[in-house]
Every structure is written in C-alpha cells, then in structure tokens.
Design a protein around this motif. Structure first.
Motif, PDB file in Angstrom:
ATOM      1  N   LEU A 166       0.830  -1.202   0.000  1.00  0.00           N
ATOM      2  CA  LEU A 166       0.000   0.000   0.000  1.00  0.00           C
ATOM      3  C   LEU A 166       0.863   1.250   0.000  1.00  0.00           C
ATOM      4  O   LEU A 166       0.609   2.219  -0.722  1.00  0.00           O
ATOM      5  CB  LEU A 166      -0.938   0.010   1.222  1.00  0.00           C
ATOM      6  CG  LEU A 166      -2.203  -0.842   1.121  1.00  0.00           C
ATOM      7  CD1 LEU A 166      -2.922  -0.870   2.461  1.00  0.00           C
ATOM      8  CD2 LEU A 166      -3.129  -0.289   0.041  1.00  0.00           C
ATOM      9  N   ILE A 167       1.904   1.216   0.839  1.00  0.00           N
ATOM     10  CA  ILE A 167       2.820   2.364   0.913  1.00  0.00           C
ATOM     11  C   ILE A 167       3.529   2.560  -0.420  1.00  0.00           C
ATOM     12  O   ILE A 167       3.653   3.672  -0.925  1.00  0.00           O
ATOM     13  CB  ILE A 167       3.851   2.151   2.045  1.00  0.00           C
ATOM     14  CG1 ILE A 167       3.145   2.120   3.403  1.00  0.00           C
ATOM     15  CG2 ILE A 167       4.917   3.249   2.021  1.00  0.00           C
ATOM     16  CD1 ILE A 167       4.057   1.786   4.562  1.00  0.00           C
ATOM     17  N   MET A 168       3.982   1.453  -1.009  1.00  0.00           N
ATOM     18  CA  MET A 168       4.710   1.535  -2.274  1.00  0.00           C
ATOM     19  C   MET A 168       3.799   2.018  -3.397  1.00  0.00           C
ATOM     20  O   MET A 168       4.213   2.765  -4.276  1.00  0.00           O
ATOM     21  CB  MET A 168       5.314   0.176  -2.616  1.00  0.00           C
ATOM     22  CG  MET A 168       6.360  -0.276  -1.612  1.00  0.00           C
ATOM     23  SD  MET A 168       7.038  -1.902  -1.981  1.00  0.00           S
ATOM     24  CE  MET A 168       8.094  -1.510  -3.360  1.00  0.00           C
ATOM     25  N   ALA A 169       2.521   1.601  -3.360  1.00  0.00           N
ATOM     26  CA  ALA A 169       1.567   2.059  -4.363  1.00  0.00           C
ATOM     27  C   ALA A 169       1.342   3.562  -4.221  1.00  0.00           C
ATOM     28  O   ALA A 169       1.179   4.278  -5.218  1.00  0.00           O
ATOM     29  CB  ALA A 169       0.253   1.308  -4.218  1.00  0.00           C
ATOM     30  N   SER A 170       1.353   4.048  -2.973  1.00  0.00           N
ATOM     31  CA  SER A 170       1.193   5.481  -2.734  1.00  0.00           C
ATOM     32  C   SER A 170       2.372   6.257  -3.304  1.00  0.00           C
ATOM     33  O   SER A 170       2.206   7.317  -3.920  1.00  0.00           O
ATOM     34  CB  SER A 170       1.069   5.741  -1.229  1.00  0.00           C
ATOM     35  OG  SER A 170       1.014   7.124  -0.963  1.00  0.00           O
ATOM     36  N   GLU A 171       3.586   5.739  -3.102  1.00  0.00           N
ATOM     37  CA  GLU A 171       4.786   6.382  -3.653  1.00  0.00           C
ATOM     38  C   GLU A 171       4.756   6.350  -5.181  1.00  0.00           C
ATOM     39  O   GLU A 171       5.143   7.304  -5.850  1.00  0.00           O
ATOM     40  CB  GLU A 171       6.041   5.676  -3.143  1.00  0.00           C
ATOM     41  CG  GLU A 171       6.355   5.939  -1.678  1.00  0.00           C
ATOM     42  CD  GLU A 171       6.648   7.410  -1.426  1.00  0.00           C
ATOM     43  OE1 GLU A 171       7.320   8.043  -2.254  1.00  0.00           O
ATOM     44  OE2 GLU A 171       6.179   7.929  -0.396  1.00  0.00           O
ATOM     45  N   ALA A 172       4.271   5.229  -5.730  1.00  0.00           N
ATOM     46  CA  ALA A 172       4.163   5.111  -7.180  1.00  0.00           C
ATOM     47  C   ALA A 172       3.180   6.143  -7.723  1.00  0.00           C
ATOM     48  O   ALA A 172       3.372   6.698  -8.809  1.00  0.00           O
ATOM     49  CB  ALA A 172       3.716   3.696  -7.567  1.00  0.00           C
ATOM     50  N   GLY A 173       2.127   6.419  -6.939  1.00  0.00           N
ATOM     51  CA  GLY A 173       1.146   7.418  -7.341  1.00  0.00           C
ATOM     52  C   GLY A 173       1.757   8.807  -7.432  1.00  0.00           C
ATOM     53  O   GLY A 173       1.429   9.592  -8.336  1.00  0.00           O
ATOM     54  N   LYS A 174       2.664   9.116  -6.512  1.00  0.00           N
ATOM     55  CA  LYS A 174       3.339  10.420  -6.538  1.00  0.00           C
ATOM     56  C   LYS A 174       4.243  10.529  -7.762  1.00  0.00           C
ATOM     57  O   LYS A 174       4.306  11.572  -8.413  1.00  0.00           O
ATOM     58  CB  LYS A 174       4.157  10.608  -5.259  1.00  0.00           C
ATOM     59  CG  LYS A 174       3.317  10.694  -3.997  1.00  0.00           C
ATOM     60  CD  LYS A 174       4.199  10.778  -2.758  1.00  0.00           C
ATOM     61  CE  LYS A 174       3.371  10.787  -1.483  1.00  0.00           C
ATOM     62  NZ  LYS A 174       4.224  10.808  -0.265  1.00  0.00           N
ATOM     63  N   THR A 175       4.949   9.441  -8.056  1.00  0.00           N
ATOM     64  CA  THR A 175       5.809   9.429  -9.245  1.00  0.00           C
ATOM     65  C   THR A 175       4.966   9.555 -10.513  1.00  0.00           C
ATOM     66  O   THR A 175       5.327  10.284 -11.433  1.00  0.00           O
ATOM     67  CB  THR A 175       6.639   8.135  -9.291  1.00  0.00           C
ATOM     68  OG1 THR A 175       7.427   8.035  -8.092  1.00  0.00           O
ATOM     69  CG2 THR A 175       7.580   8.120 -10.495  1.00  0.00           C
ATOM     70  N   PHE A 176       3.847   8.841 -10.527  1.00  0.00           N
ATOM     71  CA  PHE A 176       2.922   8.915 -11.661  1.00  0.00           C
ATOM     72  C   PHE A 176       2.498  10.365 -11.902  1.00  0.00           C
ATOM     73  O   PHE A 176       2.503  10.846 -13.038  1.00  0.00           O
ATOM     74  CB  PHE A 176       1.693   8.051 -11.363  1.00  0.00           C
ATOM     75  CG  PHE A 176       0.571   8.194 -12.365  1.00  0.00           C
ATOM     76  CD1 PHE A 176       0.518   7.378 -13.487  1.00  0.00           C
ATOM     77  CD2 PHE A 176      -0.436   9.139 -12.179  1.00  0.00           C
ATOM     78  CE1 PHE A 176      -0.516   7.503 -14.405  1.00  0.00           C
ATOM     79  CE2 PHE A 176      -1.473   9.272 -13.096  1.00  0.00           C
ATOM     80  CZ  PHE A 176      -1.510   8.448 -14.210  1.00  0.00           C
ATOM     81  N   GLN A 177       2.158  11.071 -10.837  1.00  0.00           N
ATOM     82  CA  GLN A 177       1.692  12.453 -10.972  1.00  0.00           C
ATOM     83  C   GLN A 177       2.789  13.373 -11.501  1.00  0.00           C
ATOM     84  O   GLN A 177       2.541  14.221 -12.360  1.00  0.00           O
ATOM     85  CB  GLN A 177       1.187  12.968  -9.622  1.00  0.00           C
ATOM     86  CG  GLN A 177       0.527  14.340  -9.700  1.00  0.00           C
ATOM     87  CD  GLN A 177      -0.084  14.762  -8.382  1.00  0.00           C
ATOM     88  OE1 GLN A 177       0.386  14.348  -7.319  1.00  0.00           O
ATOM     89  NE2 GLN A 177      -1.121  15.561  -8.431  1.00  0.00           N
TER      90      GLN A 177
END
Length: 203
Positions: A31-42
C-alpha cells in the motif's frame, strides 16, 4: 446435525454460522509503495503538459517514466513492449490512462521485467524502481559541444575577419569587431611603419 434445546425455554438453538473471511487487502508495505508510485505517476503525468492535472498520463510521458525509472531496460522490456501495454490498458479511443490503468500496465511490465518473480513481487520491484524518481531533464537545455560543434565554437581556430571579432580570451568585441574603422592617417591600410615618419624627422 445434533439439535440442542434450551432447557429453560425449550426452544431449538441453531448452530452459529462460520465467520466470514476478512476482505482482501494489499499488504501494508505494498500500500505504501503504491502510494509512492502514485506520486511518481503524478510528477511524470504533468511533465511538459501545462494543462495536465496529474490524474492522467499520455503515451509519451508513460514511455519516459518507464525509461527514466529503469523499467524499460531495452532487453526484457523494450519501447515496443511499453507501447503495446499502454494501448492494451487504456480505454478505447482514449489518449491517456488513469492511475488505476497505470497499475495494470505496471503489473504486466513487471512480469516481463522480473520474470523469475511472482506477480506481486514483480510489482513491488517495479514500485521500488519508481520510488522518489523525477522526470530526467539533464541535457534538455544544455548546449552540445561534441563533434563538429566544438570545432565550430572554438574561437582560437577562427581565421581572417572572423578572428578579429574576438579577443584572446574568446570574448566577442561587439561592434568594434564587426565594423571597419576609417583610417585617416594617410598610410596605406596594413602598412607596418605607420606613425613612424614624425619620429624619424624630429631627430
């Protein structure tokens, strides 16, 4: 099934139903890694796109993310693989993908990039590659000085009138280096003994 009766009221007591399984959730780490991936995506979604809100990403920036983060290695994952996966996860006639569609794309690319890993582990490894990454801008505005360009910009190799436009340090002389000053001395242009006549006859 054995029926049990309440001794006080004589009513039949039915056995309790088995507890329902807990809802499926991603592991905390994922979940944490998906959140970080979301920031990179943005960050990549808005790169070079002033009108983008960061919620959707086009194919160009998707490819850039895969390249800058090392997901696209040119061997197990090529630019063709990236384009195919992007087209596969996006909606029909759409030109961009959402973060949810992006995650589906990462699952597919993760299994190509890390073939020896289970799907969940491969996705985690992809998220690790993305963690904290920003779009690379190195060299975007930097002037090139390789090959023939370096020779063309080396003022020490200039000859003729072009050489006169720069001083010894290579700095341009401005107008003085581009305009020919009018010589009113009476000597022929380029005469090395200019200005020596008065000195000789004053003795």
């Amino acid at each position: 099934m054995t029926r049990e009766f309440d001794q006080l009221e004589g009513s039949e007591v039915l056995p309790s139903p088995p507890p329902s399984p807990p809802p499926a959730v991603l592991p905390h780490l994922q979940l944490i890694m998906a959140s970080e991936a979301g920031k990179t995506f943005q960050r990549f979604a808005v790169f070079g796109e002033s009108s983008s809100s960061g919620t959707e990403m086009n194919n160009k920036n998707f490819s850039k993310l895969c390249r800058d983060c090392g997901i696209m290695d040119g061997k197990t994952v090529t630019s063709t693989d990236v384009d195919i996966v992007f087209s596969k996860v996006k909606a029909k006639n759409a030109r961009t993908i959402t973060f949810q569609q992006f995650q589906e794309a990462m699952k597919e690319l993760g299994q190509k990039r890390f073939k020896d890993k289970k799907p969940d582990e491969a996705l985690e490894n992809v998220y690790k590659l993305m963690e904290g990454k920003d779009p690379a801008t190195t060299g975007v505005t930097k002037a090139t000085t390789v090959g023939g360009v370096s020779r063309l910009t080396d003022t020490s190799k200039y000859t003729g009138s072009h050489k006169e436009r720069f001083d010894e340090s290579g700095k341009g002389k401005g107008i003085a280096g581009r305009e020919e000053a009018t010589d009113n001395s009476g000597y022929v242009s380029g005469y090395k003994g200019a200005g020596t006549y008065d000195k000789k006859n004053s003795k």
